[in-house]
Design a protein around this motif. Structure first.
Motif, PDB file in Angstrom:
ATOM      1  N   GLY A  56      52.011  17.464 -23.345  1.00 10.71           N
ATOM      2  CA  GLY A  56      50.649  16.866 -24.211  1.00 10.71           C
ATOM      3  C   GLY A  56      50.923  15.298 -22.548  1.00 10.71           C
ATOM      4  O   GLY A  56      51.040  15.722 -20.934  1.00 10.71           O
ATOM      5  N   ILE A  57      50.870  13.936 -23.171  1.00 18.30           N
ATOM      6  CA  ILE A  57      51.562  13.205 -22.485  1.00 18.30           C
ATOM      7  C   ILE A  57      52.583  12.380 -22.704  1.00 18.30           C
ATOM      8  O   ILE A  57      53.068  11.059 -22.049  1.00 18.30           O
ATOM      9  CB  ILE A  57      50.587  11.689 -22.637  1.00 18.30           C
ATOM     10  CG1 ILE A  57      50.466  11.362 -24.288  1.00 18.30           C
ATOM     11  CG2 ILE A  57      48.791  12.080 -22.465  1.00 18.30           C
ATOM     12  CD1 ILE A  57      49.999  10.081 -23.739  1.00 18.30           C
ATOM     13  N   THR A  58      53.654  13.586 -22.958  1.00 14.15           N
ATOM     14  CA  THR A  58      55.204  12.753 -22.889  1.00 14.15           C
ATOM     15  C   THR A  58      56.132  13.569 -21.881  1.00 14.15           C
ATOM     16  O   THR A  58      55.316  14.441 -22.248  1.00 14.15           O
ATOM     17  CB  THR A  58      55.817  12.978 -24.313  1.00 14.15           C
ATOM     18  OG1 THR A  58      55.261  14.540 -25.085  1.00 14.15           O
ATOM     19  CG2 THR A  58      55.208  12.185 -26.121  1.00 14.15           C
ATOM     20  N   LEU A  59      57.170  13.396 -21.626  1.00 14.95           N
ATOM     21  CA  LEU A  59      58.211  13.822 -20.875  1.00 14.95           C
ATOM     22  C   LEU A  59      59.519  13.060 -21.322  1.00 14.95           C
ATOM     23  O   LEU A  59      59.521  11.753 -22.145  1.00 14.95           O
ATOM     24  CB  LEU A  59      57.879  12.405 -19.692  1.00 14.95           C
ATOM     25  CG  LEU A  59      56.878  13.059 -19.181  1.00 14.95           C
ATOM     26  CD1 LEU A  59      56.395  11.838 -17.991  1.00 14.95           C
ATOM     27  CD2 LEU A  59      56.511  14.234 -18.032  1.00 14.95           C
ATOM     28  N   SER A  60      60.027  14.335 -20.902  1.00 16.10           N
ATOM     29  CA  SER A  60      61.597  14.470 -22.310  1.00 16.10           C
ATOM     30  C   SER A  60      62.355  14.640 -20.917  1.00 16.10           C
ATOM     31  O   SER A  60      63.122  15.030 -20.156  1.00 16.10           O
ATOM     32  CB  SER A  60      61.596  15.195 -23.130  1.00 16.10           C
ATOM     33  OG  SER A  60      61.088  14.833 -24.452  1.00 16.10           O
ATOM     34  N   SER A  61      63.400  13.221 -20.286  1.00 15.62           N
ATOM     35  CA  SER A  61      64.375  13.880 -20.087  1.00 15.62           C
ATOM     36  C   SER A  61      66.797  14.070 -20.664  1.00 15.62           C
ATOM     37  O   SER A  61      66.143  14.495 -21.415  1.00 15.62           O
ATOM     38  CB  SER A  61      64.938  11.740 -19.828  1.00 15.62           C
ATOM     39  OG  SER A  61      65.838  10.992 -20.588  1.00 15.62           O
ATOM     40  N   ALA A  62      67.100  14.469 -19.177  1.00 17.29           N
ATOM     41  CA  ALA A  62      68.052  15.402 -18.779  1.00 17.29           C
ATOM     42  C   ALA A  62      69.532  14.548 -20.726  1.00 17.29           C
ATOM     43  O   ALA A  62      70.167  14.618 -20.877  1.00 17.29           O
ATOM     44  CB  ALA A  62      68.182  15.582 -18.106  1.00 17.29           C
ATOM     45  N   ASP A  63      68.291  12.811 -20.773  1.00 19.96           N
ATOM     46  CA  ASP A  63      69.686  11.771 -21.432  1.00 19.96           C
ATOM     47  C   ASP A  63      68.810  11.779 -22.402  1.00 19.96           C
ATOM     48  O   ASP A  63      69.178  11.002 -23.871  1.00 19.96           O
ATOM     49  CB  ASP A  63      69.756  11.212 -20.864  1.00 19.96           C
ATOM     50  CG  ASP A  63      70.263  10.431 -19.169  1.00 19.96           C
ATOM     51  OD1 ASP A  63      71.326  10.152 -19.209  1.00 19.96           O
ATOM     52  OD2 ASP A  63      69.388  11.060 -18.426  1.00 19.96           O
ATOM     53  N   GLY A  64      68.300  12.415 -22.839  1.00 19.78           N
ATOM     54  CA  GLY A  64      67.681  12.543 -24.184  1.00 19.78           C
ATOM     55  C   GLY A  64      66.266  11.458 -25.124  1.00 19.78           C
ATOM     56  O   GLY A  64      66.079  11.216 -26.121  1.00 19.78           O
ATOM     57  N   CYS A  65      65.680  11.212 -23.862  1.00 20.23           N
ATOM     58  CA  CYS A  65      64.691  10.080 -24.064  1.00 20.23           C
ATOM     59  C   CYS A  65      63.386  10.767 -23.888  1.00 20.23           C
ATOM     60  O   CYS A  65      62.989  11.677 -23.218  1.00 20.23           O
ATOM     61  CB  CYS A  65      65.206   8.580 -22.617  1.00 20.23           C
ATOM     62  SG  CYS A  65      66.431   7.967 -22.802  1.00 20.23           S
ATOM     63  N   THR A  66      62.627  10.059 -24.959  1.00 25.94           N
ATOM     64  CA  THR A  66      60.743  10.352 -24.632  1.00 25.94           C
ATOM     65  C   THR A  66      60.043   8.798 -23.869  1.00 25.94           C
ATOM     66  O   THR A  66      60.352   7.794 -24.592  1.00 25.94           O
ATOM     67  CB  THR A  66      60.754  11.077 -25.805  1.00 25.94           C
ATOM     68  OG1 THR A  66      60.938  12.296 -25.939  1.00 25.94           O
ATOM     69  CG2 THR A  66      59.568  11.436 -25.737  1.00 25.94           C
ATOM     70  N   TYR A  67      59.169   9.900 -23.145  1.00 29.06           N
ATOM     71  CA  TYR A  67      58.638   8.110 -22.231  1.00 29.06           C
ATOM     72  C   TYR A  67      56.797   9.410 -22.434  1.00 29.06           C
ATOM     73  O   TYR A  67      56.704  10.201 -22.161  1.00 29.06           O
ATOM     74  CB  TYR A  67      58.855   8.595 -20.782  1.00 29.06           C
ATOM     75  CG  TYR A  67      60.354   7.706 -20.695  1.00 29.06           C
ATOM     76  CD1 TYR A  67      60.473   6.881 -20.170  1.00 29.06           C
ATOM     77  CD2 TYR A  67      61.329   9.364 -20.466  1.00 29.06           C
ATOM     78  CE1 TYR A  67      62.204   5.979 -20.380  1.00 29.06           C
ATOM     79  CE2 TYR A  67      62.846   8.760 -20.150  1.00 29.06           C
ATOM     80  CZ  TYR A  67      62.819   7.196 -20.025  1.00 29.06           C
ATOM     81  OH  TYR A  67      64.316   7.020 -19.437  1.00 29.06           O
ATOM     82  N   LEU A  68      56.440   7.846 -23.182  1.00 29.04           N
ATOM     83  CA  LEU A  68      54.821   8.077 -22.086  1.00 29.04           C
ATOM     84  C   LEU A  68      54.267   7.953 -21.093  1.00 29.04           C
ATOM     85  O   LEU A  68      55.241   7.254 -20.193  1.00 29.04           O
ATOM     86  CB  LEU A  68      53.657   6.478 -23.141  1.00 29.04           C
ATOM     87  CG  LEU A  68      53.983   6.708 -24.886  1.00 29.04           C
ATOM     88  CD1 LEU A  68      53.314   5.545 -25.463  1.00 29.04           C
ATOM     89  CD2 LEU A  68      53.254   8.162 -25.017  1.00 29.04           C
ATOM     90  N   ASP A  69      53.609   8.944 -20.917  1.00 28.41           N
ATOM     91  CA  ASP A  69      53.620   9.432 -19.561  1.00 28.41           C
ATOM     92  C   ASP A  69      52.430   8.398 -18.814  1.00 28.41           C
ATOM     93  O   ASP A  69      50.923   8.873 -18.846  1.00 28.41           O
ATOM     94  CB  ASP A  69      53.682  10.670 -18.847  1.00 28.41           C
ATOM     95  CG  ASP A  69      53.415  10.809 -17.599  1.00 28.41           C
ATOM     96  OD1 ASP A  69      53.228   9.909 -16.780  1.00 28.41           O
ATOM     97  OD2 ASP A  69      52.977  12.472 -16.994  1.00 28.41           O
ATOM     98  N   PHE A  70      52.708   7.443 -17.612  1.00 33.93           N
ATOM     99  CA  PHE A  70      50.620   7.066 -17.562  1.00 33.93           C
ATOM    100  C   PHE A  70      51.246   6.737 -16.106  1.00 33.93           C
ATOM    101  O   PHE A  70      50.592   5.951 -15.522  1.00 33.93           O
ATOM    102  CB  PHE A  70      51.075   5.492 -17.695  1.00 33.93           C
ATOM    103  CG  PHE A  70      50.743   4.944 -19.005  1.00 33.93           C
ATOM    104  CD1 PHE A  70      49.142   4.446 -19.387  1.00 33.93           C
ATOM    105  CD2 PHE A  70      51.736   5.271 -20.687  1.00 33.93           C
ATOM    106  CE1 PHE A  70      48.903   4.859 -20.644  1.00 33.93           C
ATOM    107  CE2 PHE A  70      51.075   4.671 -21.697  1.00 33.93           C
ATOM    108  CZ  PHE A  70      49.740   4.569 -21.854  1.00 33.93           C
ATOM    109  N   LEU A  71      51.915   8.218 -15.531  1.00 35.44           N
ATOM    110  CA  LEU A  71      51.831   8.213 -13.734  1.00 35.44           C
ATOM    111  C   LEU A  71      50.904   9.693 -13.465  1.00 35.44           C
ATOM    112  O   LEU A  71      50.311   9.437 -12.068  1.00 35.44           O
ATOM    113  CB  LEU A  71      53.766   8.546 -13.250  1.00 35.44           C
ATOM    114  CG  LEU A  71      53.330   8.871 -11.836  1.00 35.44           C
ATOM    115  CD1 LEU A  71      52.601   7.605 -10.643  1.00 35.44           C
ATOM    116  CD2 LEU A  71      54.665   8.712 -11.521  1.00 35.44           C
ATOM    117  N   GLY A  72      51.278  10.512 -14.558  1.00 31.00           N
ATOM    118  CA  GLY A  72      49.855  11.542 -14.471  1.00 31.00           C
ATOM    119  C   GLY A  72      49.820  12.601 -13.610  1.00 31.00           C
ATOM    120  O   GLY A  72      49.382  12.840 -12.832  1.00 31.00           O
TER     121      GLY A  72
END
Length: 441
Positions: free
Chosen positions: A58-74
């Motif tokens: 969707g609009i989320t990104l998950s990092s190798a460190d287990g963090c989830t971000y709202l993606d506003f870079l698209g």
């Protein structure tokens, strides 16, 4: 303890970032043994190291460190459909199941060409693998058909990795060796002065311009400036090329449709294959017929090969992408962006920092600026206004609070963004202002 300076805050933010992202740090160090800078796409590098992502939905990104971000870079405007659109996913799966790499013509490139031409008012087009290639081909054919050499571009423009012009005084050392004239963007008086310089006008092959400079800070051209370019092209019999690789998503038919200024050629890319590799150049039939290998009138024939120009995945995904992107969907996304930019600027005003932090853009694309703003002078070259420490501090603040955007402050919405996502961005941005506005004033 209240931090007294931006540099103190930035130092602490970097330390926190390093300690919070050990897996990303390790991945960067390992990759750096084989990739200079640890990456193969320079815009993604960020000091001390970039975040490594392992999953997106969707609009989320998950990092190798287990963090989830709202993606506003698209994906720098290419990810307009989000990370998991079901219709595009199915189209790609269909392409995979039917086989790929035919080494021949498939059914989908003709269908995608029809959709592209009808949407943007292009008479004929050709596909490439990226916007960079599209701009390279547009320049090349312009020189051939006009029998001229000079190319007019503008400071702050980015037309691809070998067509970068950070300012009127600075070009990328990797630029292709055309005879470029680099003028000031949005300066009608400059264009009028060119009309009197016969050394330029007599040898002007093409004018290449973004109607809003994406990488250059989301500064939009005025309709009068664009019309002056149309007049210059007509008077010099040169070819006006609108680079709509980014801006075609800002209005049905692209920004050229919005402004009502018609170029001779248009270049496209980014989102138009649903997130797959894609580029396109096209325009008037009298120009593009040079690529018709079957013409029988004895006219000019140019060769345009390219192994992946018609790759099945991009062609199939592109057809579906343009079906999804109706005028209503596009307008809704850009309206959301207009409101977001307005509210961000209102926050800056409310906290008294509007002369040090502000936002420019059109529709769903925008850029946050940090530096010294001059009244009525939003079109200075991007490199002249930067306060790098403030820009960096803002990025680290947003990352720490789960919001992902470009380090340079660039934001691109997707059709998956909703009001509540924008409200979260605004909430985090206001937290930054509450903490740091006193330093900006």
């Amino acid at each position: 303890m209240v931090l007294r300076t931006i540099s103190e805050g930035l130092s602490d933010a970097i330390s926190d970032y390093i300690s919070s992202n050990p897996a990303s740090k390790s991945n960067h160090e390992n990759a750096s043994q084989y990739l200079p800078g640890g990456n193969t796409r320079s815009v993604l590098y960020t000091s001390p190291f970039p975040i490594t992502f392992v999953f997106a939905n969707g609009i989320t990104l998950s990092s190798a460190d287990g963090c989830t971000y709202l993606d506003f870079l698209g994906e720098y405007t290419a990810g307009l459909f989000g990370h998991s659109n079901e219709q595009i996913k199915n189209a790609i799966q269909d392409a995979v199941e039917s086989g790929w790499g035919f080494g021949g013509v498939g059914v989908w490139e003709g269908q995608l060409a029809r959709r592209v031409c009808e949407r943007f008012g292009i008479e004929r087009c050709r596909f490439t693998n990226s916007g960079t290639e599209a701009n390279l081909m547009a320049i090349a054919v312009a020189k051939v058909v006009t029998h001229k050499k000079k190319i007019l571009v503008f400071g702050g423009a980015y037309h691809g990795s070998v067509l970068a012009f950070p300012s009127t005084e600075l070009q990328s050392p990797l630029n292709v060796p055309h005879e470029f004239i680099v003028g000031p963007y949005n300066d009608i008086k400059y264009i009028q002065s060119l009309q009197k310089d016969l050394t330029i006008t007599n040898d002007l092959a093409a004018i290449l311009v973004e109607q809003m400079q994406g990488a250059g800070g989301c500064h939009a051209a005025s309709p009068e400036f664009l019309q002056s370019l149309r007049e210059l092209a007509d008077n010099t019999k040169s070819i006006l090329i609108f680079d709509e690789v980014m801006t075609s998503r800002l209005h049905p038919g692209g920004l050229q449709s919005y402004h009502g200024v018609k170029p001779d050629m248009t270049t496209l890319g980014k989102y138009l294959a649903g997130g797959s590799s894609f580029g396109c150049f096209g325009g008037k039939e009298e120009i593009m017929k040079a690529f018709d290998e079957g013409r029988s009138d004895g006219g000019l024939v140019l060769s345009h090969p390219g192994t992946f120009n018609n790759n099945v995945i991009s062609m199939r995904a592109g057809c579906v992408a343009l079906e999804i992107l109706t005028d209503d969907v596009l307008v809704e996304m850009n309206t959301l962006g207009e409101g977001m930019r307005k509210e961000l600027n209102e926050l800056c005003i409310n906290y008294g920092v509007q002369e040090r932090m502000w936002v420019t853009g059109v529709g769903s694309l925008m850029a946050l600026h940090f530096g010294e703003r001059k009244e009525g002078d939003d079109f200075r070259e991007y490199v002249e206004v930067k306060d790098k420490d403030a820009e960096d501090l803002f990025w680290f603040w947003m990352i720490e609070n789960g919001v992902y955007l470009a380090r340079r402050g660039f934001v691109a919405l997707t059709i998956e963004h909703r009001k509540e996502h924008v409200e979260r961005f605004l909430e985090v941005a206001e937290g930054f202002l509450k903490t740091w506005a006193h330093v900006f004033r």
